[in-house]
Write a protein that holds these residues in place. Structure first.
Motif, PDB file in Angstrom:
ATOM      1  N   LEU A  82      20.396  20.920  22.939  1.00  0.00           N
ATOM      2  CA  LEU A  82      20.340  22.107  23.795  1.00  0.00           C
ATOM      3  C   LEU A  82      20.161  23.388  22.984  1.00  0.00           C
ATOM      4  O   LEU A  82      19.580  24.369  23.468  1.00  0.00           O
ATOM      5  CB  LEU A  82      21.609  22.187  24.639  1.00  0.00           C
ATOM      6  CG  LEU A  82      21.698  23.296  25.695  1.00  0.00           C
ATOM      7  CD1 LEU A  82      20.579  23.147  26.732  1.00  0.00           C
ATOM      8  CD2 LEU A  82      23.054  23.283  26.369  1.00  0.00           C
ATOM      9  N   ALA A  83      20.622  23.379  21.746  1.00  0.00           N
ATOM     10  CA  ALA A  83      20.539  24.570  20.894  1.00  0.00           C
ATOM     11  C   ALA A  83      19.151  24.783  20.299  1.00  0.00           C
ATOM     12  O   ALA A  83      18.885  25.823  19.691  1.00  0.00           O
ATOM     13  CB  ALA A  83      21.563  24.468  19.769  1.00  0.00           C
ATOM     14  N   LEU A  84      18.247  23.825  20.476  1.00  0.00           N
ATOM     15  CA  LEU A  84      16.902  23.957  19.912  1.00  0.00           C
ATOM     16  C   LEU A  84      16.065  24.937  20.731  1.00  0.00           C
ATOM     17  O   LEU A  84      16.224  25.038  21.953  1.00  0.00           O
ATOM     18  CB  LEU A  84      16.211  22.589  19.888  1.00  0.00           C
ATOM     19  CG  LEU A  84      16.821  21.537  18.962  1.00  0.00           C
ATOM     20  CD1 LEU A  84      16.174  20.179  19.216  1.00  0.00           C
ATOM     21  CD2 LEU A  84      16.655  21.944  17.500  1.00  0.00           C
ATOM     22  N   PRO A  85      15.151  25.667  20.085  1.00  0.00           N
ATOM     23  CA  PRO A  85      14.293  26.617  20.812  1.00  0.00           C
ATOM     24  C   PRO A  85      13.497  25.923  21.917  1.00  0.00           C
ATOM     25  O   PRO A  85      12.952  24.837  21.719  1.00  0.00           O
ATOM     26  CB  PRO A  85      13.354  27.152  19.724  1.00  0.00           C
ATOM     27  CG  PRO A  85      14.115  26.981  18.447  1.00  0.00           C
ATOM     28  CD  PRO A  85      14.912  25.720  18.626  1.00  0.00           C
ATOM     29  N   GLY A  86      13.448  26.562  23.078  1.00  0.00           N
ATOM     30  CA  GLY A  86      12.626  26.069  24.178  1.00  0.00           C
ATOM     31  C   GLY A  86      13.193  24.919  24.960  1.00  0.00           C
ATOM     32  O   GLY A  86      12.517  24.359  25.829  1.00  0.00           O
ATOM     33  N   ILE A  87      14.437  24.523  24.669  1.00  0.00           N
ATOM     34  CA  ILE A  87      15.036  23.389  25.372  1.00  0.00           C
ATOM     35  C   ILE A  87      16.195  23.868  26.235  1.00  0.00           C
ATOM     36  O   ILE A  87      17.138  24.478  25.747  1.00  0.00           O
ATOM     37  CB  ILE A  87      15.510  22.304  24.386  1.00  0.00           C
ATOM     38  CG1 ILE A  87      14.300  21.650  23.720  1.00  0.00           C
ATOM     39  CG2 ILE A  87      16.368  21.257  25.088  1.00  0.00           C
ATOM     40  CD1 ILE A  87      14.625  20.488  22.821  1.00  0.00           C
ATOM     41  N   GLY A  88      16.100  23.602  27.538  1.00  0.00           N
ATOM     42  CA  GLY A  88      17.156  23.938  28.479  1.00  0.00           C
ATOM     43  C   GLY A  88      17.964  22.715  28.848  1.00  0.00           C
ATOM     44  O   GLY A  88      17.789  21.627  28.273  1.00  0.00           O
ATOM     45  N   SER A  89      18.824  22.871  29.836  1.00  0.00           N
ATOM     46  CA  SER A  89      19.748  21.785  30.184  1.00  0.00           C
ATOM     47  C   SER A  89      19.014  20.549  30.697  1.00  0.00           C
ATOM     48  O   SER A  89      19.429  19.416  30.424  1.00  0.00           O
ATOM     49  CB  SER A  89      20.762  22.261  31.226  1.00  0.00           C
ATOM     50  OG  SER A  89      20.113  22.637  32.432  1.00  0.00           O
ATOM     51  N   TYR A  90      17.917  20.752  31.446  1.00  0.00           N
ATOM     52  CA  TYR A  90      17.188  19.583  31.947  1.00  0.00           C
ATOM     53  C   TYR A  90      16.587  18.774  30.798  1.00  0.00           C
ATOM     54  O   TYR A  90      16.780  17.559  30.709  1.00  0.00           O
ATOM     55  CB  TYR A  90      16.078  19.989  32.919  1.00  0.00           C
ATOM     56  CG  TYR A  90      15.125  18.839  33.134  1.00  0.00           C
ATOM     57  CD1 TYR A  90      15.503  17.749  33.900  1.00  0.00           C
ATOM     58  CD2 TYR A  90      13.880  18.794  32.497  1.00  0.00           C
ATOM     59  CE1 TYR A  90      14.667  16.652  34.048  1.00  0.00           C
ATOM     60  CE2 TYR A  90      13.037  17.721  32.642  1.00  0.00           C
ATOM     61  CZ  TYR A  90      13.434  16.648  33.422  1.00  0.00           C
ATOM     62  OH  TYR A  90      12.619  15.548  33.544  1.00  0.00           O
ATOM     63  N   THR A  91      15.823  19.443  29.926  1.00  0.00           N
ATOM     64  CA  THR A  91      15.165  18.719  28.838  1.00  0.00           C
ATOM     65  C   THR A  91      16.188  18.094  27.899  1.00  0.00           C
ATOM     66  O   THR A  91      16.009  16.950  27.447  1.00  0.00           O
ATOM     67  CB  THR A  91      14.233  19.660  28.055  1.00  0.00           C
ATOM     68  OG1 THR A  91      13.311  20.267  28.962  1.00  0.00           O
ATOM     69  CG2 THR A  91      13.459  18.911  26.993  1.00  0.00           C
ATOM     70  N   ALA A  92      17.270  18.815  27.610  1.00  0.00           N
ATOM     71  CA  ALA A  92      18.323  18.254  26.756  1.00  0.00           C
ATOM     72  C   ALA A  92      18.933  17.027  27.404  1.00  0.00           C
ATOM     73  O   ALA A  92      19.181  16.006  26.738  1.00  0.00           O
ATOM     74  CB  ALA A  92      19.396  19.309  26.488  1.00  0.00           C
ATOM     75  N   GLY A  93      19.166  17.089  28.715  1.00  0.00           N
ATOM     76  CA  GLY A  93      19.718  15.943  29.419  1.00  0.00           C
ATOM     77  C   GLY A  93      18.771  14.760  29.434  1.00  0.00           C
ATOM     78  O   GLY A  93      19.184  13.609  29.303  1.00  0.00           O
ATOM     79  N   ALA A  94      17.468  15.045  29.592  1.00  0.00           N
ATOM     80  CA  ALA A  94      16.475  13.968  29.602  1.00  0.00           C
ATOM     81  C   ALA A  94      16.418  13.274  28.244  1.00  0.00           C
ATOM     82  O   ALA A  94      16.420  12.033  28.164  1.00  0.00           O
ATOM     83  CB  ALA A  94      15.104  14.525  29.976  1.00  0.00           C
ATOM     84  N   ILE A  95      16.367  14.052  27.169  1.00  0.00           N
ATOM     85  CA  ILE A  95      16.319  13.450  25.829  1.00  0.00           C
ATOM     86  C   ILE A  95      17.606  12.682  25.541  1.00  0.00           C
ATOM     87  O   ILE A  95      17.574  11.548  25.054  1.00  0.00           O
ATOM     88  CB  ILE A  95      16.092  14.541  24.758  1.00  0.00           C
ATOM     89  CG1 ILE A  95      14.735  15.218  24.952  1.00  0.00           C
ATOM     90  CG2 ILE A  95      16.184  13.945  23.349  1.00  0.00           C
ATOM     91  CD1 ILE A  95      14.532  16.452  24.096  1.00  0.00           C
TER      92      ILE A  95
END
Length: 387
Positions: free
Chosen positions: A138-151
């Protein structure tokens, strides 16, 4: 007086109990969707290239590409991107023009720029690997809660929710919720509900099953396919016949209209391009020269002359339109054949990096090297097919 206080206390207790009962019903209802949804997913999941080998990098790239883009449209982009940049380290080290060209046509170019920033951070801090940690992702640039959750869930099997528009639509209908799904508080509420029921042994499949259901059954923009839905018996909106009323969301603001005149300046097998400014809409990309407003042919020829070019003939092209999220371009177009421009004294590549400065490229170069936004597609296609 004491009697009144007792009445008030009893009333508050009853209200609290009702709230607890509603919460319990909601929790129970979502818990009940897990098994039928997974069973349906096991037999109905689409075969998609990023699902065949759900490595963290592949999941990440696919999820960023799929934002506001149809699955079928993403497939060739995904394959091309992964072939050219198969690892996080490759993405981190690629020249910006290369990643922008690979992204050409997907739009929202800042997404791939942020991906490269994140890739460089992963190389510097995690030896080029995606960490199996939700908060770190989640702390990576351009990544929100949805993308972090998906990964986290799909690539690592971690029990974190991936709540996108598809999932918000499904949950709104299941719970018959009229809350505005564009509000972050509503999204966080649904994320918490999902996190409470994610099966730890199939976290990734559960995330994908909810997304899949919203994509192909509980669809937007029309009647959902309730007859095909494994959750129809559990869906409150279906029970009450209000499926098409949900989800609720704030109507979008009207877009600002901007008139443009786009020029296809051609000399033999070459056309003029220029680089856009480093900030603002379509920052740092290449474009066909264009002017504010809808100009007539005389005004266009005046511009061509001011650029030091000699026009041979001019022809009006069909109008075109392109829609951004908050802006709508209404474009007039002209093709102007010009005499061969004089060779620049400095290295041609220097002028290519100077915002606003015209330079000429051959058709093959335009197709292979320069990232030109889809907004100009009607006019770049004219050049590609006619010259």
């Amino acid at each position: 007086m004491k009697k009144d206080l007792n009445v008030d206390c009893n009333t508050k207790k009853e209200e609290q109990q009702k709230k607890s009962d509603v919460t319990a019903v909601g929790d129970s209802q979502l818990a009940a969707i897990v098994q039928p949804l997974l069973s349906w997913y096991d037999t109905h999941a689409r075969v998609l290239p990023w699902r065949e080998h759900p490595a963290p990098y592949r999941v990440w790239v696919s999820e960023i590409m799929l934002q506001q883009t149809r699955v079928e449209a993403v497939k060739p982009y995904f394959e091309r991107f992964m072939t050219a940049l198969p690892t996080i380290r490759d993405l981190a080290e690629a020249p910006e023009d290369v990643i922008l060209k690979l992204w050409e046509g997907l739009g929202y170019y800042n997404r791939v720029r942020n991906m490269q920033k994140a890739a460089r951070k992963l190389v510097a801090e995690y030896d080029g690997q995606m960490p199996a940690d939700f908060d770190a992702i989640l702390a990576l640039p351009g990544i929100g809660s949805y993308t972090a959750g998906a990964i986290a869930s799909i690539a690592f099997g971690l029990p974190y929710p991936a709540v996108d528009g598809n999932v918000l639509r499904v949950l709104s209908r299941i719970e018959k919720s009229y809350d505005d799904i564009l509000k972050q508080s509503v999204k966080r509420h649904f994320e918490q509900e999902i996190k409470a029921v994610i099966p730890t042994d199939r976290a990734g499949d559960f995330s994908q099953s909810l997304i899949e259901l919203g994509a192909i059954v509980c669809v937007p923009n029309g009647a959902p396919k309730c007859g095909e839905c494994p959750l129809a018996a559990l869906c409150q909106a279906h029970r009450d016949g209000v499926e098409t009323e949900l989800p609720k969301k704030t109507p979008p603001k009207s877009r600002r209209i901007e008139d443009k005149t786009v020029l296809v300046l051609v000399s033999d097998n070459q056309a003029a391009l220029r680089k856009r400014p480093a900030k603002g809409l379509l920052a740092g990309l290449y474009e066909l020269p264009n002017l504010e407003g809808h100009l007539n042919s005389e005004q266009v020829l005046d511009y061509v002359k001011a650029e030091g070019l000699s026009a041979i003939r001019i022809q009006e092209l069909p109008a075109a339109k392109h829609i951004f999220s908050h802006i709508e371009w209404h474009m007039a177009g002209y093709v102007v054949k010009v005499e061969e421009p004089e060779q620049q004294e400095n290295d041609a590549s220097d002028s290519h990096d100077s915002p606003g400065k015209l330079f000429f490229v051959e058709k093959q170069q335009m197709e292979e090297t320069y990232s030109i936004p889809a907004a100009f597609a009607a006019y770049t296609e004219y050049f590609k097919h006619r010259y």
